[in-house]
Structures are given as structure tokens and as C-alpha cells.
Motif scaffolding. Structure first.
Motif, PDB file in Angstrom:
ATOM      1  N   THR A   1       0.828  -1.206   0.000  1.00  0.00           N
ATOM      2  CA  THR A   1       0.000   0.000   0.000  1.00  0.00           C
ATOM      3  C   THR A   1       0.868   1.264   0.000  1.00  0.00           C
ATOM      4  O   THR A   1       0.489   2.286  -0.539  1.00  0.00           O
ATOM      5  N   VAL A   2       2.052   1.122   0.596  1.00  0.00           N
ATOM      6  CA  VAL A   2       2.954   2.269   0.638  1.00  0.00           C
ATOM      7  C   VAL A   2       3.311   2.709  -0.780  1.00  0.00           C
ATOM      8  O   VAL A   2       3.371   3.912  -1.095  1.00  0.00           O
ATOM      9  N   ILE A   3       3.549   1.730  -1.637  1.00  0.00           N
ATOM     10  CA  ILE A   3       3.926   2.066  -3.019  1.00  0.00           C
ATOM     11  C   ILE A   3       2.685   2.471  -3.825  1.00  0.00           C
ATOM     12  O   ILE A   3       2.709   3.431  -4.588  1.00  0.00           O
ATOM     13  N   ALA A   4       1.590   1.724  -3.608  1.00  0.00           N
ATOM     14  CA  ALA A   4       0.371   2.028  -4.374  1.00  0.00           C
ATOM     15  C   ALA A   4      -0.140   3.436  -4.074  1.00  0.00           C
ATOM     16  O   ALA A   4      -0.818   4.055  -4.898  1.00  0.00           O
ATOM     17  N   ALA A   5       0.221   3.921  -2.892  1.00  0.00           N
ATOM     18  CA  ALA A   5      -0.269   5.245  -2.478  1.00  0.00           C
ATOM     19  C   ALA A   5       0.196   6.355  -3.413  1.00  0.00           C
ATOM     20  O   ALA A   5      -0.341   7.461  -3.403  1.00  0.00           O
ATOM     21  N   VAL A   6       1.210   6.025  -4.256  1.00  0.00           N
ATOM     22  CA  VAL A   6       1.714   7.050  -5.167  1.00  0.00           C
ATOM     23  C   VAL A   6       0.657   7.470  -6.175  1.00  0.00           C
ATOM     24  O   VAL A   6       0.641   8.617  -6.651  1.00  0.00           O
ATOM     25  N   ILE A   7      -0.267   6.550  -6.485  1.00  0.00           N
ATOM     26  CA  ILE A   7      -1.281   6.875  -7.506  1.00  0.00           C
ATOM     27  C   ILE A   7      -2.248   7.960  -6.999  1.00  0.00           C
ATOM     28  O   ILE A   7      -2.373   8.999  -7.637  1.00  0.00           O
TER      29      ILE A   7
END
Lengths: 941, 941
Positions: B781-787
Motif C-alpha cells: 500500500t505504501v507504493i500504491a499510495a503514489v497513484i
């Protein structure tokens, strides 16, 4: 040319190009330079001499007869080349010359018409297609096509630069001036102008072709969205032309030529026919604007532009005779009389634009316009310009931004004085006669005969009597009647109610309504000034209260004594009428008037607000209530714990067994009737708190005031057509009341409503409609009544006459005269009748009367864009007053409708009436009042 | 005299009366008549040639070097009498001559000072005592002594008649012109003038005596109530003079002569000393007006009048060198430089008055004023007048009433262009460079280096940092701070409340308050443009709502995911800072700005009204209630008849035995808690009707709006001193809030109040002040939060930068520069911090920022009467912003005070802010906006 000479040969007309004097052609080549310098100098001296010297030297030099002696100047070129001194001195001032020109007898072709001026511009460059574009127009004030070309600007005062006016002047000195040209098409005109140009300057052929081409370009007007057809939809304009009332522009032959048969380039021309039959595309004409153009108006077309092949400007001023409808040239289908053409090299467009504006502006000047129609030579036009210059107002460059558009002023001083010789000109300040404060005039002169004034009043008013009914046919009267009906109802009923309280019901609402209606109808039918509205006034109420108390104390019959006093008062008033006492009002000064009216208005405003505040007592709110305890709040009727004797007596009298009553189920009124007590957390001092009513009333009150004020000024709004706006403005208060009634109905809060009696019978059963003046009272009371009657007479006389003076003011421009004596007679008679019938007395109500007059103001409708509508007078008639009081009498049968009107709305109307009357009294008649203009910053191009 | 020549002998000074050229004396007797005619003609030609010919002929004639070649005219009388043609042609235009005069090197005596002009008039008749009466004065605009002589009129644009300007011109042609006269008293001046008059005309002795007597009459000024003493109270004015900053008007010797020792008629004079020591009665001086006169100003006295023994006018234009303080002559004790005297026969007073006004007005003209200082001969003055005439704006007589006083415009175009050669003059329309929509400038240029823009921002702003605190020492800042504190509190708390509802209390009011305070403080301390106010915006709320729903649906930790997104957004924003992405804002056009700001304002207004309407749901009123049934109305809590499962469950959970509860005694909140039912006639859908609250709220809302708008425009009211007015205007909103709070408190209706959290701890106990970005969520989720972070970045970037663009507009005349990159950096950093701490995000709030800027407007204070105060800029500082947010942080401890503020009052403030921002955005920068001027009808005399 001596004054009065009718020599038709003296007219400089196009037909005689052989005459040297006919066509003025300023020198343009270097060869003619000396002549040009000459011209210039002479022109300037003319201008200079026009300036009245303050130094007294002029008078030394001018010891000739100044009068009307107008000298025709020698026009021969070079004739006065060497010795110009004495020739120069022989000139009169431009002002005198202009006065002479305007004084000449009018032949048919030189009668000034109204003018519509249009400025068209072109920029013709090699290889580019161009057309004439309308950029500005003038009826009286300038309107510009705004950037983007989609709309007209607001009309504004054309601020010119003196620079371009001088440039225009030199254009006229050096350009071609062709007066009374006979031509039927723009082609013909162009050819004639170019012929003239060729005669006097080195106009080569290619240039001639180019200029001719430019002149014949199509004209695009702002109102034409796009040029959708080349051959205009053919329609004869003859019928429209015939409708025009001006005899000079009418087709005297009545011959209608089928438009299809006329080729556009060669219109058939009749002698003396100004208005040509020609194909006019009415679809392109802005009919709304067309309406603003006076009938018989002619067009003056100013055409300025840049043409790239030109190396020097070509200037021509043309007066056509007769005026010709040049199709497509002018925005509106009216015949063209004047043409000013200025075509010059590319790059000076802005300069040409300003010269064009200057030309157009001076063409709209009343005096120059007449000069242009009557000018016989170039110098006449120059004198016209010089005279115009002599009259202009100047704004210093450092104190004014010339790009600000100045909104047209309300009034423009009359230019008539410029036409009259002997009046010193150039004074910025005109001493206008101040409207005099006193009220002199034949109406108020003492006749010295018994009823002399009254007889004169009747004689004066009788011829107007029928027109008093005819003149009422207007929507404005309906608006006025509806508004004032609402406004009059409330005070009559309130007054009745108060009187009822004070007299224990002997005179109450129904008597008040009946009395007002009866008195009002009689007054409206027969009074001298039917614009006055009768009403109940405070002093009368106070008088009645004191009288009632007196009667009670001395056990006299109130109604009978009152009838005596009333009859005496009526008698005394009739004596005043007989002795022309009303002529005393001429001693009422402006100050008295204003002070009185202001006081009345302030009381009116105070009362409106006071009534609102009074609602706070009637409808107490629960202050400091807690919303969380709402479920615990109640205010129930209960059996009083310690009933007082009065209550016990009441129970005994009405056989009430307190234990059998379901106290808690009683409504407020039942509880009050049963002498119950209210207990509970939601109880105020005298009963339950009334939620919402007070605040809702406040909202109604202020909204009514704001809304009616806003709607009243809607007339000057920028949206909607004039007709709609003026209607909204007329009906402002009625619309407001109507809207507020609907909103109040929808919200449903039980705000206090207008309570009209629904049955027509005296309030108390122990009195009838006829009261005996003696009744049970001792006989001497009849005679003693004369003492209070004297007081009453003074009261009524003052109230009535000061109001009448305010209504009959000079500023109201009343045409049908006034009738102070007749007014007073009517009041006196009805006072007597009311006394006998036991009804309240009514006299002129100041605020209602002022409001009535204000609601009937007549303003001129059809005026040039930007011109402020003029106040024409008041719609003097008897119908509104009559209808108000007739309907008031019928109100008894309209309770079903009237009960929807909330009182706070009516209070708001009172506030509005008070405030607007106060403004009307204090400011409008004063000269020094501040006036607001909004200005439009001129678009920079 | 060739340009650049410094020949001091060329100066026409009084000292050399033997030179023929020195003193121009127009011919006045019949003997000199020819010369006079000559003068007149020449004068007129000069005027004429000054007009640039549009016809192109001028260029034919003017093929000489146009430049600065100024020819000195031959002044010998009759020299050019016969052949005036070529001589006439040798003239340059007045404009060129003026430019040449202004271009000459300044010697000490001819440095233009500011001028105060005073018009004094006299009417001296045989046997009557008269004195000079001040009738008008000019600093920039004209002020007249109103009829009765008791007060000054409002300053207005001096509308002159062209006629009197021409008369003035001929006065100067024919009158005495004495340049650089050396005289120390009015007696001396009179004698010198009369000597000149005698030289050239038949001034007989009796006339001379009479004129001298007239000139020496006492001067009465408007501010002197009565002449209480003949020998003025003696006080040296030297000290006042020394304080003046202008070196030219300072006493260089510093010598103070005891005033008592100086006889008034023979003042001691020093060479080169402009400001004389002389007895000045300061008690007579209007000190308030004196303050408006710039230091170093000199006086120009225009004296016109009628003297009965004169048979022809005496005209003199005098320039004194040095300027002399002529005691009693001028209203204020400043040295006189110019004197214009016009005395003529009785009967033409009005004419003389107008000539005097014309003289005074052209003396206030920037250019003529300089010409008057530097003129070397009569013709220079004439050229000055002609140049002035060439620039004036003209109002046509038929379209304007010259007696209307025109209020000074807001801006007057610069007259500098008149000084510059080559600029075409006479164009009414100046093409001004339109303020460009784009935002170019060094701030927004891409550097191409990482953080290059940021570094430049810091470099640019750092030098201003301390002044950002110093500049805040002003009452206006206090007003601004108080106003905006109130304005900011409400949305922050409302927003917090809404967020709390949306996120089930995870982020609520206290978090919002804390976050806003922290972000605001940091931003105010370190941002590039601290005038921007941060706030919570609608899009952020929507985003949070969606995110929360998403988290709930997928069982993710909302706060943690939010922290991730926030950190990503912060990172992305920092990337934008690093890459100078803010330079993209230069592509934001004016249209975008206005559209955006208008939209935001409209939403703001809509929300204000919507909130009011929303109150109708919260506080339902009992529509269609009957007042008579008030005793029966109640709304009690009862046991629900058919409890639903949810209710039963609740009772079971809380061990409520329904029969044991005294339902009827429960308050509203208790009843709602117990899941009771409301029954009774006073119950709405969800509980009891709330009386009064809704309508009271409406009243509060609209009253607040109207009151604050009214108080804001109080600045332009006509009452109270300027200082009071401007303070009331500054504190308008705060005063309104204060007043409304008191009224609301007194009325006591439980209107909704501002509810501020009173304890500083997270709303929910299951969260602290630090949120882990991963928390219970899966690692990806930490990475997906970039979207979502990308979306957020765009949102924040746009919101922040468009607002910044609006704040940094050129019209605001900001001096300390902007800092788009630094702004964004601060927003990004605080966004990261807030995310970690689980607080809402804050970006620039458009309406609040505009309001902030508007509340800090600086206007010039000391200006000439009638001159509109100029907008100088914004009080750029960090303190107001800082204080707002510091106090916001402290609000937790101020709940006791804040709970008195009714929400409807704050909604009214929002409405006011929205409306005023909308006006500010849409109208003020546009050129075509309508402006209102009020005009004063000129008093007729």
C-alpha cells in the motif's frame, strides 16, 4: 446678402458650378498656398473677434452699429490679399453672424429638421477588402460601437479635444464645401465631389478611382449581424415616409413607384420630394432605435477613413437638396441631408476618427445644426464652428482623464440664448430665476367678496372636470390606486381601532372605514385638488380622547357633544371659505412647508418602527430558552390558585363551576375568557410565548421596505426594456405587497394580519347612523361647543392647507390649477356630515398625499438615447382618489382577501412612504443637492 | 536663443527696464493699435500652427529641422509689420516651444516649485469700503468659497469656458508682463506695475491712485472668521520655513530677524533668500489645510476685480524673483511667486471672475506651471497657453450644463508626454499599455538548476525578512488579524466537524484546529508570500471521504494509508519545487485566474447561503401554527409504541427498563439517547419545533452582511474625520461581529454558536499524534499510495499556485516580491508533517487570501483636496498571518469567549467575503468598469 432678401439666386447650389462663388474650394497645392494662408488668417481673426474682449478695447474699435448688419464677404481669391486689415475689421463676431443666419427667412429647402448623425469609418489598404463600419451615432448624445462591434455603448457626453475641433475647422477651410447639391445616389455624389477636387488640386486619375471606390464601399451597421444578401429585400418605404407628420418630408405626389422597377443606382427623383421611394431592407433596421428618431428627421453621414494610395487628405462637406434616401448608407431608412467626407493617408486613423466625432458632435449642436441648414457659404459654416467654440466648456488636461465617459446630465441649459442677439455669451454661470418659495398667483388673491375665492375656484376647475376622468386612462393610475388603497386601508383601520379603544366602541373600525370612504368619495368628486388624499391624523385622535374623557367625567353624551363641535367646526370652516381665508396660505414660506412636511414624515417613519416594536409586546418571544428543554416546555391553562374578587365574581356571574372545567384543554382565548391562569415554562407575563411571529414580522417589515425601494429604482436599471422597467417601478409597492403576502402565506407563520370588519353596522348597538346634536345633553352644550370647535378649526385648517400647499407646489407643474377654497369647503361639509353620523373626521394626510402625487409623476418617454426623461407634470385626475375610497367602502365585503395581508408588510410600506416622502421634500427641489452620475470609462481603441 | 545657451543676459529680468525686450507691454492706446493688431494676429497664428494639420500640408510647409531649434522672435514693434508671411511661417508649434522651454537648463531662480493658487476678488466703488475676498483656491482642483462665505465647496474639476481662456490669452497679449520682478511688498509691486502701465498707456494720476489703493486693500480669507486685529499677532515664520525640506525655499543664512523690528512695509531683504522672515499670524491660518500644501510650495495670487473709476482694464502678470512672503496676501504663509492682476471697470465682475479662474486653473496645470517658472518672455507664456489649449477636453454646450461641478476623477493621465517632443499630441485616446495577463518576471523564469528557483526565492525574500515584522506595526494589521481570525476559525472548525462525520471521528475538529494552526504558523514564518492564508478546501474533503470509504471497504487503516499518500504528495511537491515547476504559472492567463477566482467566490457565497438554509432543517419552525392553540402545544418524550429492533437492542445493551423511565421528564437530548419518541402538537419530524432560532439566524445573517458592507464603505462617508472613518472601515467586520455577538447575547435566542473543542487531545482515543505510514496495512500500500498522491499533487499544486498568482498580481503593487517555489515547499513540508500526525491538509484558500490582501491595502493619505487617495500597495508582512494561526492554536483555551459567537453571524461574514472578493476580482482590474461620481451643482453667483 441683406437680411430678409429672398433672392433664390443667392443660394449656393450645385447647379451653377460656373459661378466662382458657388463652390468654395480651399487651395491645396503649393500654388494656392498664399490663398490658403489668407483663408487661415481670416478664419482665425473671425474666431478671435468672436471673443468679447474684457479690456474694453473692442468697444473702441467697434463703434459701428453692431445690430443685424451682416456683410457679405468678398469671396474673390486674392482680392483682399494685400490689405487685409480693414477687411478684417469689417467682420462681425461669429455669434452675430450666426444670429443673422438663423434669423433669415426660411425657404422650404432650408428648414432645419431633426438630425441623426452616423459616423462610418473605413481603412482601405491595397489588396485588402474593406467596408465602411459604423462606429458611432448621435441623436443627442454619442453612442459608440464597443470593441468587438457587438453592442452599443451607453450614450454619453461627447468629450472632444479642442485640437480636433481646430483640425475640423481647418478641414472646412481647406476642403470642398458643396451646399445644396442635387444628387440621387452615392455614386453621383462621389463623382461631383471628385470633380470639385480635380478642379482645384492635382488629383490624379488613379487616386480618383481609388477614392471613388472607397466611397462606394458597402456600409456595415452595428445592428446588421451579417450581410446576408446583396440585393436587399425589397420593400417600399414610402408608406413609412407618408406617416411622418412633418410636411416637408412628405411625398406630396403620393406616387408609389414599384420598388422592383427602380435600379438601385438610378433612383427616380421628383422635385421637392424629400423622402424617396427606395428599396429598404427593414429587416436590417433596428426598429427599437428607429422609434427614438423623431419623425421627419434627416441623416447626416460622417465618413472618415484611411485610403492607402492617398498622399493628402480629401475633405468634403456636402449638403444635399433635397435630402435623399441613400440606400444602405444610413443605419435607419431616413433621407440623408449632410455628408462629411474625410479620406486621408493611412496611419492617421485615430486623428480622423476624432475629427469625425467632432464633426458629428457639432452637427448635433442645436445652433450649428440650424446654421448648417441655412448656411449659404463656407464662411457661414466657419462662423457656426466659431460660435460653437465660443460656447464650449473646457476641462483642463491635468484634472481630467479624457477617456472617462461622462454620463448625460439631467438637464441641459437651453441654447436659445445663443440665438438671441444682445445676450452676453460666454458666461459659464447663468443666473436662473430661483423658484420662489411663496405661493402667489391668481388662486390665492383675496377677492374681497363673500365666497369670491370659492367662485373663482369653481370657475377655474370646472373646465377641467371631464378631463379629470379622461386623463386617468393609464396603467400608472391603476398602479397608484392599488398602492394607495393598501396604504390607506391600514391607517384607517388602525385609527378606528384606537378610537374604538378610547371611546369604548362608540366610534370604531367600521365607523372609521365608512367615514373615510364617504368623505374620500365626496372629496375626490368635488374638491379643488383631488390629488390630496384624506386620512385620519394624530391630533384628531388626541382631541377625541380628551373629549371622551371630559364627557365621561361630566356625564355628557359623547357622540352628541361631538356632533355639536363638528357642526360648529364645519360652520367656522365655511366662514373661512366665505372670507377667502385660504389666501393666507401665500404667507406659508418654503421653510414652513418643509419643516412641517419633514416633521410629519419623521413622525410617520417613527410610527412605522414604533408599531413594529409594539409587536414585541404583543408577541413575546421566549428569551434565553434552551433548545434541549423544548420537550419540557409547555404553557397550559390552569385554575387560578388564588383567584381575585373580580375573577370570582365573573365565575359566579357566568355560572362556571371551576372544577368541571377541563382547564388544561382550554385554548388561549378560552382560558383568558374563563379567567384562567397560564402556567408552565413557556409562559410569559400575559400568556404563552409566541414563537417565530416577532422575528418573522421583522423580516417581513425590512424586506418590504428594501424590496419596494429597490423596485422603485428599477426604472434606472440597465436590464429589461424601458416599458417593463417603468411598469415595475410604477407597481413597485403593489408588487412588493403581493410578493410578501404570498411568501407569508407559504411560510405560514401566524403573523398579525389586517383585520377588516366584515359586517356593515355600528360597532355598538346603542347608536345608529344618525346622532342628534343635542341628545341627552343640556341645551347650553350646543353653544359651549363653539370653544373646542375653534381649536378644531385651527387644527383642520392648518393640516388641510399646508398639505394642499405642498401638493400644489410649482415643481409639480400642475396644469389644472388648485382650489384651496373649494378643498376647504368640501372638508367642512363632510366634517359636518360625519359629525351628524357619528363618524371620525378626515382631513388631508400629508404623507399619503405626497405619495399619491409621487406615484402619478409623468415623464417624457420618447427621448434621444442618453437624454434624461423630463418631468412633465403630474397625472392630474380624480379617478385614483375616487377608486381608493370606493374600494375602501367595499372592503367590508373583501375581508376574505384582505385578511391575508400581514401588518408588518404594511408597516414596511409606511416606512417606505415616510422615507421616500422625506427625500422628495428635502432634496429634490434644492439646487445644491448632490447628484450622482455613473460614468463609463471610454474604451480605448 | 539657441538651445543650451546659458546666457544670463538673455533672462528677462526686472532689473533692466531700459531694454526694450525686457518688459512686454501690449499696446493699449489707439496709437499703438496697429502693433496690437499685429500681436493679436501673430498670437493667433501661433495658436493655429500649433494644431497639427491632418491634411498633410503642414509637412509640406515644415520641411525644416523640427528638432529643438527654437527661434527667438523679433520683438521690435512694426519690424514685421508689412510682410508678416515668412515671419509667421518661421514659428514652431507651441508644443515644441513649450518642450524647448522646459528643456532649458534650470538656474536656481527658475526651478519650478509646487504652487498654491488663490483667487481674490474685489469690487471697489466710490464711497464704499471694500476688501479683497478670497473666492477660490487651487492645489490641484478648484475649491470655491460657497455662497455666504462660510465654507469651502468640495474640490471639483475646474470647468472653464473656452471663451474666458481666449480672453485670458488676450489679456496676456495686451497686458503688462513683468518677469523676475524684485520686490518685497505689495506696495512696491503695485508701484512697479503702475509705472509700467504709465509707460505704455494713458494712465492718469487719479486712476493710478485709485488702482494703487485697490491693490493695497486688505485681503480677507475664508478661514478668517473676522478681522479681529490690524497689526497681526507677531510671530516669526522663519522656523516653519526652515523645516521645509526644499533647499530653494530655505533661509541659507539662518539669520532670524526679530519680527517686531520690521515695519510691515519695508521688509529687510536678502539676496537669494526666498522665504522671508515676516510677521505671520498663525492663528488665522487653517492648519489643517496648511498640512496639505507640500513643503517648499509657493503661492500664485490671482487678483481680479472691478474698480469704478477705471475706463479700461489693467492687466499684469508678475513673476517675483525671489519669491516673497507677502504678509496677509495669501491664505497660508508661503512666499508668493506669481501675481496676476486684472482690474477693470465695474459691471463685468462675472467675466473677470471667469478669467481669474482660467488663470488660476492654468497655473495649476503641470506643464504651464513649469513654463511660467521658466518663461523668458511674454511669448513663452502664450506658447504655454496655446499648448494648454491644445490639450484640453471640450464639452459641447448642448450636451452639458457648465454649472454642474464635476468630481475629480480617480486617476488623471500623466502629463509627462506633453513634455516629450515627438509624441503626437491632441489625441483624446491614449493607447495605454494594458496590464498584461501573464506573469513574467525574474521570479518565474526557469533556472535549469535543481532548486534553482527556490534558491532565488530565498535570496529574494531574505532581505525583506525583518521588515516583514517591522512593517506590521499598524492598527490596520490588528484589524486585519481580528477580522481574519474570526473568518478563519469557522471554516476550520466546520471542516473539522464534517471530516469527523465522514471519518467516524478519526480526524475531527481538534485535529483540524491543530493542523491549521501548525501549518499556518510554519507557513507564515517561512513562506515566500506570507499574505496567502492557508485553509481547508472542498476538494480535500471530498478526497478524504472517498479515501475513508475505500479503506473501510477494503479493511485498510485509513490514517496509515493517508499518511503514505500525504508523504508521497509532499515528496512529489518537493520534486516540483526542485524542477522549478512553479514557473509554469506564467502560462496562467488573466482569464483563467478570474474564472477560477470567480468560481471559488461563487461557491463561497453559495455555501454561506446554503449553510443558512441548512439551519432550516436543523431548527424546524412550526409552520401554520395557531396562536390560539399555544396553550395546547407541547412536544413530550414518550415510550415508542412500536420500537424497532435497533431500539430494543439498545435498551437491552444499556439495561434500560422502559417502564422505569420517566419519559415525559426527559430533555430532548436524553430522549434521543434513550431512543424515545417525541409526541405532541409541537413536534416536527425529528423532534420538537424550535421556535425563533431560524428567523433570528436569518436576521443575524443579513444584518451582518449589510452592516459589514456599510461599515466598509464608511471610509467614503461625509461625516467624521478621516482617521475615524478609515479606522471604522478597517475594523468593519470585527466591529460587526462584536456588535452582533452583543445583540445576540442580549436577545438570548439560542442561535447556533461556534463550538470549539475545549481539550487538546485526539478526538478518538485509539489514535495518537503520530501515525505510522504502514501500520496494519500491507507493505504494497505504501507504493500504491503514489497513484492517489499524483492526483492530490495536481489538486494542491493548482489550488496553491492559482491563489498565489491572484495574490501576487501586478495591481497589488507588491514590493517584496513573490516566492512561488518557497510557498510550495512550505506547503509540501507541512503536508508531510500533517500526514504523519494524522491532521488534515491545508493549502492556500483563495477567498481568505484575497480578503486578507484587501484588508491590508495601503492608500496615500496626504493629497491635494479632491485628489483621490492613491493605492500604494499592500502592507506586506508576516505578522497578521502568524497571529491568526497562533491565536487559532490558542482557541482551545478560549472556548469561554468563542462560544458566544453565533454561526449565522459568521455565515454573514462569509457572504460578505465572497461578495467583496468577487467584486474585487471582476471589476477593479477592468478598464471598462462603471464608476460613480457624485457631482455638485455649482452654486450660481
Amino acid at each position: 446678402m441683406p437680411a430678409g432678401s429672398n433672392d433664390p439666386d443667392g443660394v449656393l447650389s450645385y447647379q451653377r458650378p460656373d459661378e466662382e462663388a458657388v463652390v468654395d474650394q480651399g487651395g491645396t497645392s503649393t500654388i494656392l498656398n498664399i490663398h490658403y494662408e489668407k483663408e487661415e488668417l481670416e478664419g482665425h481673426r473671425t474666431l478671435y473677434v468672436g471673443v468679447r474682449m474684457p479690456l474694453g478695447r473692442q468697444s473702441h474699435r467697434h463703434h459701428r452699429t453692431h445690430g443685424q448688419k451682416h456683410r457679405r464677404r468678398m469671396r474673390g481669391k486674392g482680392a483682399s490679399q494685400g490689405e487685409e486689415g480693414p477687411e478684417a475689421l469689417a467682420h462681425d463676431t461669429p455669434s452675430q453672424r450666426v444670429q443673422f443666419i438663423l434669423g433669415t427667412e426660411e425657404d422650404e429647402e432650408h428648414v432645419p429638421h431633426d438630425l441623426f448623425t452616423e459616423l462610418d469609418e473605413i481603412c482601405l489598404k491595397e489588396g485588402e477588402d474593406a467596408e465602411w463600419k459604423e462606429t458611432a451615432r448621435w441623436l443627442k448624445f454619442e453612442e459608440d460601437v464597443e470593441d468587438g462591434g457587438e453592442r452599443w455603448s451607453k450614450p454619453y457626453v461627447a468629450t472632444l479635444s479642442l485640437h480636433s475641433l481646430f483640425e475640423l475647422r481647418s478641414c472646412l477651410i481647406n476642403g470642398t464645401v458643396l451646399l445644396d447639391m442635387r444628387a440621387n445616389s452615392i455614386e453621383e455624389i462621389s463623382d461631383l465631389i471628385l470633380d470639385q477636387q480635380e478642379l482645384f488640386s492635382d488629383l490624379n486619375d488613379s487616386m480618383r478611382v481609388k477614392v471613388r471606390e472607397a466611397l462606394l464601399k458597402k456600409h456595415h451597421h452595428q445592428n446588421e449581424k451579417k450581410r446576408n444578401n446583396l440585393i436587399p429585400i425589397v420593400r417600399s418605404f414610402a408608406e413609412v415616409g407618408k406617416k411622418q407628420s412633418d410636411p416637408h418630408s412628405m411625398d406630396k405626389h403620393g406616387q408609389t413607384v414599384s420598388p422592383q422597377s427602380i435600379p438601385t443606382t438610378s433612383l427616380e427623383v421628383k422635385n421637392g420630394v424629400n423622402c424617396e421611394h427606395s428599396p429598404v431592407d427593414l429587416s436590417k433596421v433596428d426598429l427599437h432605435f428607429m422609434k427614438k428618431i423623431p419623425t421627419g428627421a434627416e441623416a447626416s453621414n460622417v465618413l472618415v477613413g484611411e485610403v492607402d494610395s492617398l498622399d493628402r487628405p480629401i475633405v468634403a462637406f456636402v449638403r444635399l437638396s433635397p435630402a435623399v434616401l441613400l440606400s444602405g448608407l444610413t443605419e435607419v431608412p431616413i433621407p440623408t441631408r449632410f455628408l462629411f467626407i474625410l479620406l486621408g493617408p493611412v496611419g492617421k486613423g485615430q486623428q480622423y476618427h476624432e475629427i469625425g466625432r467632432s464633426m458629428a458632435t457639432i452637427m448635433t449642436d442645436e445652433i450649428f445644426h440650424d446654421v448648417a441648414y441655412k448656411a449659404k457659404e463656407r464662411d457661414d459654416l466657419l462662423a457656426g464652428i466659431d460660435e460653437f467654440l465660443d460656447q464650449v466648456t473646457v476641462l483642463p488636461p491635468g484634472e481630467w482623464d479624457p477617456s472617462i465617459r461622462i454620463e448625460p446630465p439631467k438637464n441641459v441649459p437651453s441654447q436659445e440664448k445663443r440665438k438671441m442677439p444682445g445676450v452676453p455669451n460666454g458666461n459659464v454661470c447663468h443666473i436662473e430665476p430661483e423658484p420662489h418659495g411663496g405661493h402667489s398667483g391668481p388662486e390665492l388673491q383675496r377677492t374681497g367678496r363673500l365666497f369670491g375665492g370659492l367662485v373663482l375656484d369653481i370657475k377655474r376647475k370646472a373646465p377641467w372636470y371631464w378631463s379629470d376622468y379622461r386623463d386617468a386612462l393609464s396603467l400608472q393610475c391603476l398602479a397608484s390606486f392599488l398602492f394607495l388603497y393598501c396604504a390607506c386601508m391600514s391607517p384607517v383601520i388602525t385609527f378606528g381601532g384606537l378610537l374604538g379603544e378610547a371611546t369604548e366602541g362608540r366610534i370604531s373600525a367600521i365607523e372609521s372605514l365608512f367615514g373615510a370612504s364617504m368623505t374620500g368619495i365626496a372629496y375626490s368628486l368635488f374638491a379643488g385638488q383631488a390629488l390630496t388624499i384624506l386620512g385620519s391624523t394624530g391630533p384628531v385622535l388626541v382631541f377625541e380622547k380628551i373629549l371622551f374623557k371630559f364627557c365621561k367625567d361630566y356625564a355628557l353624551s359623547y357622540l352628541s357633544l361631538r356632533a355639536c363641535i363638528g357642526l360648529w367646526t364645519a360652520f367656522l370652516c365655511i366662514v373661512l371659505v366665505a372670507t377667502d381665508a385660504s389666501s393666507l396660505v401665500c404667507y406659508i414660506t418654503r421653510f414652513t412647508e418643509e419643516a412641517f412636511a419633514s416633521l410629519i414624515c419623521i413622525i410617520f417613519i417613527y410610527e412605522a418602527i414604533e408599531k413594529l416594536i409594539h409587536l414585541a409586546e404583543t408577541y413575546p418571544i421566549h428569551m434565553h430558552s434552551q433548545l434541549d428543554h423544548l420537550s419540557l416546555y409547555y404553557c397550559r391553562c390552569t385554575l387560578p390558585e388564588n383567584p381575585n374578587n373580580h375573577t370570582l365574581q365573573y365565575w359566579k356571574d357566568h355560572n362556571i363551576v371551576t372544577t368541571e372545567v377541563h382547564w388544561a384543554n382550554l385554548t388561549v382565548s378560552e382560558c383568558q375568557e374563563m379567567h384562567g391562569e397560564f402556567t408552565g415554562s413557556a409562559c410569559g407575563h400575559h400568556g404563552p410565548y409566541t414563537p417565530d411571529v416577532l422575528f418573522w414580522s421583522c423580516i417581513l417589515f425590512f424586506t418590504t421596505f428594501i424590496l419596494s425601494s429597490t423596485l422603485k429604482t428599477f426604472k434606472t436599471s440597465r436590464y429589461f426594456p424601458t416599458r417593463v422597467r417603468s411598469m415595475v417601478s410604477d407597481f413597485a409597492v403593489f408588487l412588493t405587497i403581493f410578493t410578501m403576502v404570498i411568501i407569508d402565506f407559504l411560510i405560514g407563520v401566524p403573523s398579525p394580519k389586517l383585520q377588516v370588519p366584515s359586517v356593515f353596522k355600528p360597532t355598538r348597538d346603542d347608536r345608529g347612523w344618525i346622532i342628534s346634536p343635542i341628545g341627552p345633553n343640556p341645551w347650553w352644550t350646543v353653544i359651549a361647543a363653539v370653544i373646542p370647535a375653534l381649536l378644531c378649526t385651527i387644527l383642520i385648517f392648518m393640516d388641510q392647507q399646508i398639505t394642499a400647499v405642498i401638493i400644489n407646489r410649482k415643481e409639480h407643474k400642475l396644469k389644472k390649477g388648485c382650489g384651496y377654497h373649494l378643498d376647504l369647503l368640501m372638508v367642512a361639509i363632510m366634517l359636518g356630515v360625519c359629525s351628524i353620523m357619528g363618524l371620525p373626521w378626515f382631513v388631508a394626510a400629508t404623507v399619503l398625499s405626497i405619495t399619491h402625487v409621487n406615484s402619478l409623476k409623468l415623464e417624457s418617454e420618447c427621448s434621444a438615447p442618453g437624454e434624461q426623461p423630463k418631468f412633465l407634470g403630474i397625472r392630474e385626475q380624480r379617478v385614483t382618489g375616487l377608486m381608493i375610497f370606493v374600494l375602501m367602502g367595499c372592503s367590508v365585503f373583501m375581508t376574505a382577501i384582505l385578511k391575508f395581508i400581514p401588518m408588518p408588510v404594511l408597516y414596511g410600506v409606511f416606512l417606505y412612504m415616510g422615507v421616500s416622502s422625506l427625500q422628495g421634500i428635502q432634496y429634490s427641489p434644492r439646487k445644491s443637492s448632490l447628484r450622482s452620475y455613473s460614468m463609463d470609462r471610454r474604451k480605448l481603441n
